[in-house]
Scaffold this motif. Structure first.
Motif, PDB file in Angstrom:
ATOM      1  N   LEU B  90      10.635  14.561 -88.388  1.00  0.00           N
ATOM      2  CA  LEU B  90       9.583  15.471 -87.928  1.00  0.00           C
ATOM      3  C   LEU B  90       8.773  15.945 -89.129  1.00  0.00           C
ATOM      4  CD1 LEU B  90      11.937  17.502 -85.606  1.00  0.00           C
ATOM      5  CD2 LEU B  90      10.319  15.744 -84.890  1.00  0.00           C
ATOM      6  N   HIS B  91       7.584  16.436 -88.866  1.00  0.00           N
ATOM      7  CA  HIS B  91       6.773  16.980 -89.959  1.00  0.00           C
ATOM      8  C   HIS B  91       7.418  18.298 -90.401  1.00  0.00           C
ATOM      9  CE1 HIS B  91       3.581  14.033 -89.538  1.00  0.00           C
ATOM     10  NE2 HIS B  91       3.712  14.163 -88.228  1.00  0.00           N
ATOM     11  N   PRO B  92       7.963  18.354 -91.607  1.00  0.00           N
ATOM     12  CA  PRO B  92       8.823  19.490 -91.970  1.00  0.00           C
ATOM     13  C   PRO B  92       8.083  20.821 -92.060  1.00  0.00           C
ATOM     14  CG  PRO B  92       8.438  18.063 -93.868  1.00  0.00           C
ATOM     15  CD  PRO B  92       7.853  17.368 -92.686  1.00  0.00           C
ATOM     16  N   PHE B  93       6.773  20.762 -92.216  1.00  0.00           N
ATOM     17  CA  PHE B  93       6.033  22.017 -92.395  1.00  0.00           C
ATOM     18  C   PHE B  93       5.586  22.616 -91.060  1.00  0.00           C
ATOM     19  CE2 PHE B  93       3.481  18.265 -93.096  1.00  0.00           C
ATOM     20  CZ  PHE B  93       2.515  18.385 -92.115  1.00  0.00           C
ATOM     21  N   LEU B  94       5.911  21.947 -89.957  1.00  0.00           N
ATOM     22  CA  LEU B  94       5.533  22.468 -88.644  1.00  0.00           C
ATOM     23  C   LEU B  94       6.701  23.232 -88.036  1.00  0.00           C
ATOM     24  CD1 LEU B  94       3.662  19.463 -86.963  1.00  0.00           C
ATOM     25  CD2 LEU B  94       2.677  21.395 -88.180  1.00  0.00           C
ATOM     26  N   THR B  95       6.387  24.171 -87.155  1.00  0.00           N
ATOM     27  CA  THR B  95       7.442  24.819 -86.373  1.00  0.00           C
ATOM     28  C   THR B  95       7.747  23.910 -85.179  1.00  0.00           C
ATOM     29  OG1 THR B  95       5.896  25.982 -84.945  1.00  0.00           O
ATOM     30  CG2 THR B  95       6.523  27.088 -86.980  1.00  0.00           C
ATOM     31  N   ALA B  96       8.842  24.224 -84.499  1.00  0.00           N
ATOM     32  CA  ALA B  96       9.224  23.405 -83.340  1.00  0.00           C
ATOM     33  C   ALA B  96       8.088  23.403 -82.306  1.00  0.00           C
ATOM     34  CB  ALA B  96      10.501  23.942 -82.724  1.00  0.00           C
ATOM     35  N   ARG B  97       7.512  24.566 -82.084  1.00  0.00           N
ATOM     36  CA  ARG B  97       6.436  24.669 -81.088  1.00  0.00           C
ATOM     37  C   ARG B  97       5.224  23.830 -81.517  1.00  0.00           C
ATOM     38  NH1 ARG B  97       6.089  28.735 -77.605  1.00  0.00           N
ATOM     39  NH2 ARG B  97       7.193  30.195 -78.927  1.00  0.00           N
ATOM     40  N   GLU B  98       4.859  23.951 -82.794  1.00  0.00           N
ATOM     41  CA  GLU B  98       3.696  23.178 -83.284  1.00  0.00           C
ATOM     42  C   GLU B  98       3.961  21.683 -83.216  1.00  0.00           C
ATOM     43  OE1 GLU B  98       2.121  26.486 -86.548  1.00  0.00           O
ATOM     44  OE2 GLU B  98       3.409  24.830 -87.155  1.00  0.00           O
ATOM     45  N   CYS B  99       5.220  21.337 -83.501  1.00  0.00           N
ATOM     46  CA  CYS B  99       5.588  19.915 -83.501  1.00  0.00           C
ATOM     47  C   CYS B  99       5.385  19.307 -82.102  1.00  0.00           C
ATOM     48  CB  CYS B  99       7.042  19.821 -83.910  1.00  0.00           C
ATOM     49  SG  CYS B  99       7.418  18.357 -84.794  1.00  0.00           S
ATOM     50  N   VAL B 100       5.927  19.978 -81.096  1.00  0.00           N
ATOM     51  CA  VAL B 100       5.805  19.464 -79.729  1.00  0.00           C
ATOM     52  C   VAL B 100       4.329  19.517 -79.287  1.00  0.00           C
ATOM     53  CG1 VAL B 100       6.583  19.702 -77.340  1.00  0.00           C
ATOM     54  CG2 VAL B 100       8.159  20.185 -79.210  1.00  0.00           C
ATOM     55  N   ALA B 101       3.650  20.604 -79.661  1.00  0.00           N
ATOM     56  CA  ALA B 101       2.229  20.738 -79.291  1.00  0.00           C
ATOM     57  C   ALA B 101       1.380  19.650 -79.955  1.00  0.00           C
ATOM     58  CB  ALA B 101       1.719  22.120 -79.676  1.00  0.00           C
ATOM     59  N   TYR B 102       1.767  19.256 -81.184  1.00  0.00           N
ATOM     60  CA  TYR B 102       1.033  18.193 -81.881  1.00  0.00           C
ATOM     61  C   TYR B 102       1.095  16.884 -81.081  1.00  0.00           C
ATOM     62  CZ  TYR B 102       0.384  14.399 -85.251  1.00  0.00           C
ATOM     63  OH  TYR B 102      -0.001  13.241 -85.863  1.00  0.00           O
ATOM     64  N   TYR B 103       2.312  16.538 -80.627  1.00  0.00           N
ATOM     65  CA  TYR B 103       2.435  15.291 -79.855  1.00  0.00           C
ATOM     66  C   TYR B 103       1.775  15.431 -78.477  1.00  0.00           C
ATOM     67  CZ  TYR B 103       5.308  13.576 -83.590  1.00  0.00           C
ATOM     68  OH  TYR B 103       5.726  13.164 -84.831  1.00  0.00           O
ATOM     69  N   ALA B 104       1.775  16.653 -77.962  1.00  0.00           N
ATOM     70  CA  ALA B 104       1.045  16.871 -76.703  1.00  0.00           C
ATOM     71  C   ALA B 104      -0.443  16.616 -76.917  1.00  0.00           C
ATOM     72  CB  ALA B 104       1.275  18.302 -76.216  1.00  0.00           C
ATOM     73  N   GLY B 105      -0.944  17.095 -78.061  1.00  0.00           N
ATOM     74  CA  GLY B 105      -2.355  16.868 -78.399  1.00  0.00           C
ATOM     75  C   GLY B 105      -2.652  15.398 -78.571  1.00  0.00           C
ATOM     76  N   LEU B 106      -1.746  14.682 -79.270  1.00  0.00           N
ATOM     77  CA  LEU B 106      -1.970  13.236 -79.464  1.00  0.00           C
ATOM     78  C   LEU B 106      -1.945  12.493 -78.132  1.00  0.00           C
ATOM     79  CD1 LEU B 106      -0.056  11.942 -82.618  1.00  0.00           C
ATOM     80  CD2 LEU B 106      -2.435  12.558 -82.372  1.00  0.00           C
ATOM     81  N   SER B 107      -1.220  13.060 -77.163  1.00  0.00           N
ATOM     82  CA  SER B 107      -1.200  12.438 -75.836  1.00  0.00           C
ATOM     83  C   SER B 107      -2.444  12.782 -75.033  1.00  0.00           C
ATOM     84  CB  SER B 107       0.045  12.888 -75.062  1.00  0.00           C
ATOM     85  OG  SER B 107       1.202  12.533 -75.776  1.00  0.00           O
ATOM     86  N   GLY B 108      -3.309  13.601 -75.626  1.00  0.00           N
ATOM     87  CA  GLY B 108      -4.591  13.903 -74.978  1.00  0.00           C
ATOM     88  C   GLY B 108      -4.520  15.004 -73.949  1.00  0.00           C
ATOM     89  N   LEU B 109      -3.430  15.797 -73.947  1.00  0.00           N
ATOM     90  CA  LEU B 109      -3.312  16.860 -72.947  1.00  0.00           C
ATOM     91  C   LEU B 109      -4.268  18.005 -73.273  1.00  0.00           C
ATOM     92  CD1 LEU B 109       0.568  17.123 -72.626  1.00  0.00           C
ATOM     93  CD2 LEU B 109      -1.008  16.001 -71.074  1.00  0.00           C
ATOM     94  N   PRO B 110      -4.891  18.598 -72.278  1.00  0.00           N
ATOM     95  CA  PRO B 110      -5.728  19.776 -72.532  1.00  0.00           C
ATOM     96  C   PRO B 110      -4.883  20.905 -73.131  1.00  0.00           C
ATOM     97  CG  PRO B 110      -6.008  18.991 -70.282  1.00  0.00           C
ATOM     98  CD  PRO B 110      -4.864  18.228 -70.860  1.00  0.00           C
ATOM     99  N   ARG B 111      -5.549  21.782 -73.883  1.00  0.00           N
ATOM    100  CA  ARG B 111      -4.826  22.806 -74.644  1.00  0.00           C
ATOM    101  C   ARG B 111      -3.877  23.640 -73.772  1.00  0.00           C
ATOM    102  NH1 ARG B 111      -6.283  25.064 -79.594  1.00  0.00           N
ATOM    103  NH2 ARG B 111      -8.254  23.950 -79.516  1.00  0.00           N
TER     104      ARG B 111
END
Lengths: 435, 290
Positions: B90-111
């Motif tokens: 995982l990207h070590p500088f991200l929090t768990a929430r940011e990490c999951v949200a990042y992949y949600a963003g890459l999947s194109g999900l609305p905010r």
């Protein structure tokens, strides 16, 4: 719009990595160190303007350098550590083209560079406002708009004329024979390009007592003509004469320094908006002027802050361009190889103008030299707008950075270059290093 | 079929393009919708290479990979796949929430949807309390759970899990197994590789065993594990004497010795019943139930 969210996620991820891994803090600390510790070591020509100029050149130059190096170094190491690991795999498995992710990261690196430049610049400007070492007059200097003379012929026309002249005249000695061979044996565009560069540095010799004329498009109101004589440093003390612009004449004698500034209150313009400027050489020796570089008309510009903002835009474009290459290397190579390749590219770009004034000719030079000079020509030609857009010199001399040129550089470095390189980077990211 | 591999072969070559190793050799198999499929094999048997080809991360030397009827490299197919790698880089500088949200963003999900799915997944994986801590400080098991949440955030129709229970404690392992069964129940196809054969046996409908890059055996777990030359009787409520009498009678009837012993639960079951007696029942994130 389909990929907008994914694009934003990649952009934010890169910015977060730069801020949270300490790169931003380190860059700001370096800028602060430059602002704090460099000024005591600076030695100017003794004038207030010289003091400001050297402060801006060195301290603001250091800020630009730090912001560029931090972004470029980060670009070279951005993808490389994740290549072939599951971290990159997880990104590649999302329904988002990796080429777009590459563009997003390029933009993030450019934004990061802009943030460092602005923070560092604010620190440097703050010191200039309060510290007499940086600016003896206090406050921030204003910048001036620089207008070059109007020439009858363009650089290309001058080059064409020179080309035709050399080919039609018989060679009378060995040097001329070699030059003729260079012109004959190479493609015309290559010779013309070299001749254009020569014409850009073309000199005009004004003999003692002689008068030479230029034309300027007048901006209206008070203005100043600046003449530099970098080729005649030994004649500083006697450089002078009569300088007339739009009917106003000024007589200048015994100028200390190689630069003369002649102010005019309200010179009259001809109906076409231009005015003649004449220089009657009052010195005892000939004056050599690079007509396209050494003589310009200066008129009031705007504030230092606005000029710095334009310089930062231009610099961000340049950094964006180099980051696009660094990030592309990072997507295809391991980190040490990417850093080495990027550093070599940077050195080649910096050295290219030095050797690109020679015309490559395989019949008169070794193949190694020939190939090297051809590469220099290609690099120097491709990077010419970048050299022109470099803002430190203009900022230090107090000249207005051209906003249109700065925006063009920004568009080229942050949009065109990443877009052009993105297919290559995307393919490299998709290829597995195991294969 | 969700996944179809047809005579899939992968040969790794060196810099001079000379073959170095044949990692996968003519593998053919198919996985249907809603199936939980286990890919087993010793180290170096070609499991990971097969998974990488199936995900489009490696190109096959020959043969064909089809996922949802198309190439796994197409964006449309990628949108339907979730992947949990063996190592959670995982990207070590991200929090768990940011990490999951990042992949949600890459999947194109609305905010808004990304935020809600992230919240549900962190709750499902019992990470709500640590959602705003950087993942660099997470244990291996916590990192696996973040990886699992990231794999599920796009609501995949095919979930590929590489050693999904590696690094998890028995409670986490049980939750993952429950999750796999619940996902399969909601129509998600799951492909998992594992060295922990008991885990595979617990959740997989079918397995394939690979050896030296080729398919050594495949079929339904129950069929593969069943002993065809013996039967087992359960005698609820019977004491030792009754069992011994029945064993004696059966032995006389079949002409072979019959043994009777008291059945025992597995250590895993005992551990789970001891430590998680009051633990809430594992529930699928609401958006995955739809």
């Amino acid at each position: 719009m389909k990929y907008a969210r994914a694009f934003a996620s990649s952009f934010v991820l890169e910015l977060r990595s730069l801020f949270r891994t300490g790169v931003f803090a380190a860059a700001i600390a370096l800028c602060a160190a430059a602002v704090a510790f460099l000024p005591p070591f600076l030695r100017s020509d003794g004038t207030d303007a010289g003091q400001v100029s050297i402060y801006v050149r060195v301290v603001f130059g250091a800020v630009f350098m730090v912001s560029g190096a931090a972004a470029f170094g980060s670009a070279c190491g951005s993808y490389a550590p994740a290549r072939g690991s599951s971290r990159l795999s997880l990104d590649l498995l999302r329904p988002f083209p990796p080429a777009l992710g590459y563009v997003a990261r390029c933009l993030a690196l450019a934004a990061f560079s802009a943030a460092v430049t602005l923070c560092g610049g604010a620190m440097a400007a703050a010191r200039m406002m309060v510290d007499g070492d940086a600016n003896p007059q206090g406050g921030l200097p204003e910048c001036r708009r620089m207008t070059p003379p109007v020439f009858e012929k363009t650089l290309a026309e001058e080059a064409e004329e020179d080309y035709a002249k050399v080919l039609s005249a018989p060679a009378e000695n060995e040097d001329e024979e070699r030059r003729l061979a260079n012109y004959r044996d190479n493609p015309k565009f290559m010779v013309i390009w070299a001749l254009e560069k020569k014409a850009a540095n073309g000199v005009t010799i004004v003999s003692p007592g002689a008068t030479h004329g230029f034309r300027f498009k007048l901006p209206g109101g008070p203005c100043t003509v600046r003449i530099k004589c970098p080729l005649l440093l030994g004649l500083r003390s006697s450089f002078g004469g009569e300088f007339t612009l739009g009917g106003e004449t000024a007589k200048v004698d015994r100028i200390p320094g190689s630069e003369i500034l002649i102010g005019y209150e309200n010179p009259a313009a001809d109906p076409d908006g231009t005015a003649a400027f004449t220089f009657k050489n009052g010195a005892g020796r000939s004056v050599i002027l690079r007509k396209r570089r050494d003589i310009v008309l200066l008129s009031p510009g705007d504030s230092f802050c606005a000029n710095f903002a334009r310089a930062a835009i231009s610099w961000t474009g340049i950094v964006g361009l180099f980051c696009a290459f660094g990030l592309m290397f990072s997507s295809a190579l391991s980190r040490p190889v990417a850093v080495f390749t990027a550093a070599m590219l940077l050195i080649a770009v910096m050295l290219a103008p030095v050797s690109s004034s020679q015309i490559p000719n395989p019949s008169t030079m070794s193949w190694g030299d020939f190939i090297g000079i051809c590469i220099s020509h290609v690099l120097a030609g491709a990077m010419e707008p970048v050299y022109d857009a470099s803002p430190v010199g203009a900022l230090a001399d107090g000249f207005m950075v051209d906003l249109a040129q700065a925006l063009k550089m920004l568009a080229a470095g942050c949009i065109a270059a990443p877009a052009a390189l993105s297919p290559l980077a995307g393919s490299a990211l998709k290829s597995n290093p195991q294969e | 079929m969700v996944v179809e591999l047809d005579r899939l072969t992968k040969v790794f070559r060196d810099f001079w393009l000379r073959p170095v190793v044949k990692a996968v050799d003519g593998l053919s198999l198919s996985i249907g919708k809603g199936e939980v499929f286990g890919l087993l094999g010793p180290n170096g048997s070609g499991k990971s290479t097969t998974v990488k080809m199936l995900l489009g991360l490696l190109s096959p030397t020959s043969g064909r990979v089809s996922v949802f009827g198309g190439s796994p490299r197409s964006v449309a197919v990628k949108a339907r796949i979730g992947y949990l790698p063996e190592l959670s880089h995982l990207h070590p500088f991200l929090t768990a929430r940011e990490c999951v949200a990042y992949y949600a963003g890459l999947s194109g999900l609305p905010r808004g949807e990304a935020r809600e799915r992230t919240r549900q997944l962190l709750e499902m994986t019992a990470l709500s309390g640590a959602a705003d801590r950087p993942v660099s400080g997470f244990s291996k098991g916590m990192a696996r759970r973040v990886g699992l949440a990231a794999a599920l955030v796009g609501r995949p129709e095919l979930l590929v899990m590489d050693e999904p229970t590696s690094g998890l404690d028995p409670v986490g392992t049980r939750d993952v197994k429950t999750l796999v069964r619940l996902l399969a129940g909601s129509g998600v196809t799951v492909l998992m590789t594992s060295h922990l054969l008991a885990d595979v046996a617990d959740v997989c409908d079918r397995v394939a065993i690979m050896s030296h890059g080729a398919l050594a055996a495949s079929g339904k777990v129950a069929d593969l594990l069943a002993k065809t030359d013996a039967m087992q009787l359960d005698l609820p409520g019977a004491g030792p004497e009754t069992a011994a009498e029945i064993a004696k009678e059966l032995s006389a009837r079949i002409g072979a010795p019959v043994t009777a012993r008291r059945p025992s639960v597995s250590l895993e079951s005992y551990f789970l019943s001891t430590v998680s007696r009051d633990a809430p029942e594992f529930r699928l994130a609401p958006f995955l139930q739809k």
